[in-house]
Every structure is written in C-alpha cells, then in structure tokens.
Design a protein around this motif. Structure first.
Motif, PDB file in Angstrom:
ATOM      1  N   ALA A  14      29.232  46.916  23.537  1.00  0.00           N
ATOM      2  CA  ALA A  14      27.575  47.353  23.208  1.00  0.00           C
ATOM      3  C   ALA A  14      27.142  48.441  24.219  1.00  0.00           C
ATOM      4  O   ALA A  14      26.601  47.156  25.016  1.00  0.00           O
ATOM      5  CB  ALA A  14      27.130  47.668  21.378  1.00  0.00           C
ATOM      6  N   GLY A  15      26.464  49.192  24.547  1.00  0.00           N
ATOM      7  CA  GLY A  15      26.138  49.407  25.193  1.00  0.00           C
ATOM      8  C   GLY A  15      27.281  50.368  26.447  1.00  0.00           C
ATOM      9  O   GLY A  15      26.707  50.500  27.798  1.00  0.00           O
ATOM     10  N   SER A  79      26.352  53.999  25.753  1.00  0.00           N
ATOM     11  CA  SER A  79      25.631  53.689  24.758  1.00  0.00           C
ATOM     12  C   SER A  79      25.827  53.422  23.986  1.00  0.00           C
ATOM     13  O   SER A  79      24.870  52.912  22.866  1.00  0.00           O
ATOM     14  CB  SER A  79      23.944  54.198  25.134  1.00  0.00           C
ATOM     15  N   LEU A  80      27.226  53.375  23.851  1.00  0.00           N
ATOM     16  CA  LEU A  80      28.004  52.833  22.598  1.00  0.00           C
ATOM     17  C   LEU A  80      27.483  51.555  21.557  1.00  0.00           C
ATOM     18  O   LEU A  80      26.902  50.848  22.097  1.00  0.00           O
ATOM     19  CB  LEU A  80      29.548  52.479  22.890  1.00  0.00           C
ATOM     20  N   LYS A  81      27.697  51.592  20.677  1.00  0.00           N
ATOM     21  CA  LYS A  81      26.869  51.336  19.341  1.00  0.00           C
ATOM     22  C   LYS A  81      28.027  50.606  18.665  1.00  0.00           C
ATOM     23  O   LYS A  81      29.008  51.432  17.943  1.00  0.00           O
ATOM     24  CB  LYS A  81      25.909  51.702  17.865  1.00  0.00           C
ATOM     25  N   PRO A  82      27.916  49.086  18.052  1.00  0.00           N
ATOM     26  CA  PRO A  82      28.933  48.370  17.300  1.00  0.00           C
ATOM     27  C   PRO A  82      29.007  49.990  15.675  1.00  0.00           C
ATOM     28  O   PRO A  82      30.440  50.286  15.231  1.00  0.00           O
ATOM     29  CB  PRO A  82      28.538  47.292  16.447  1.00  0.00           C
ATOM     30  N   GLU A  83      28.317  50.654  15.454  1.00  0.00           N
ATOM     31  CA  GLU A  83      28.326  51.336  14.026  1.00  0.00           C
ATOM     32  C   GLU A  83      29.448  52.796  15.160  1.00  0.00           C
ATOM     33  O   GLU A  83      29.043  53.985  13.681  1.00  0.00           O
ATOM     34  CB  GLU A  83      27.140  51.975  13.874  1.00  0.00           C
ATOM     35  N   SER A 110      32.523  46.355  19.851  1.00  0.00           N
ATOM     36  CA  SER A 110      31.681  44.736  20.057  1.00  0.00           C
ATOM     37  C   SER A 110      30.548  44.666  20.477  1.00  0.00           C
ATOM     38  O   SER A 110      29.685  45.623  21.247  1.00  0.00           O
ATOM     39  CB  SER A 110      32.934  43.852  20.672  1.00  0.00           C
ATOM     40  N   SER A 111      29.694  43.365  19.207  1.00  0.00           N
ATOM     41  CA  SER A 111      28.858  43.359  19.421  1.00  0.00           C
ATOM     42  C   SER A 111      28.246  42.717  20.243  1.00  0.00           C
ATOM     43  O   SER A 111      28.930  41.374  20.826  1.00  0.00           O
ATOM     44  CB  SER A 111      28.021  42.795  17.617  1.00  0.00           C
TER      45      SER A 111
END
Length: 111
Positions: A14-15, A79-83, A110-111
């Motif tokens: 994530a991020g 800025s990728l998120k788990p969703e 992944s978070s």
C-alpha cells in the motif's frame, strides 16, 4: 482485428506505484478509443480510466497516457490501496464499433 497485451502488474505494498502497459497490434489504425478497466473478485468489471474520464476512486492517483509511436497505452498508478487489488484489463473500441479486450494483468496491493 486488434490484439491487446497488458503487462506491468504485480504485488506492491500500500502506498506504492505500478505502471501498466497495453500494447496494441493488428489493425490498430482502426482504433477509436482505449481505456483501462478492472475486476475484483466477486465484483463486476468497472471503468478505471479513459483518455477523457477517470473513476472517482482513482482520480488524483492514476494517470492514463498513450504513445502513438509504440501503439501503447499506459496506466500509471500511484498511492495504491488494497482496494485497488483486481485484474486490470485494457479495452479498445474501433471506428466501426467493435470492442476488444486484453487478457488482463493482476494487481495485488498488500496492506
């Protein structure tokens, strides 16, 4: 006939960031528009971005661009998120209204 091949997917925290590529071949001179879609497990395929529109959930984080010389469309994802985890597909429509899809590339955040 148009063939689309996506690449660039993978596993990222994530991020993080990834850049997807979609290379077109075949009768690409007939392409009218291209875009990116995604499908998460158990969900319907949804629009991510076209050259004129972004899904609200990715605005400000994702950028679509194209390189005509390489017949390639890109999706820069920051800025990728788990969703954001999903299979990402490239889609094109031709000037006569036909639609083509790539085989998809998996993006896992992944978070």
């Amino acid at each position: 006939q148009v063939q689309l091949v996506e690449s660039g997917g993978g596993l990222v925290q994530a991020g993080g960031s990834l850049r997807l590529s979609c290379a077109a071949s075949g009768s690409f001179f007939s392409i009218n528009a291209m875009g990116w879609y995604r499908q998460a497990p158990g969900k319907q395929r949804e629009l991510v971005a076209t050259m004129t529109n972004y899904a609200d959930s990715v605005k400000g984080r994702f950028t679509i661009s194209g390189d005509n010389a390489k017949n390639t469309v890109y999706l820069q994802m920051n800025s990728l998120k788990p969703e954001d985890t999903a299979v990402y597909y490239c889609k094109c429509t031709t000037v006569i209204g036909r639609t083509y899809w790539g085989q998809g590339t998996q993006v896992t955040v992944s978070s």
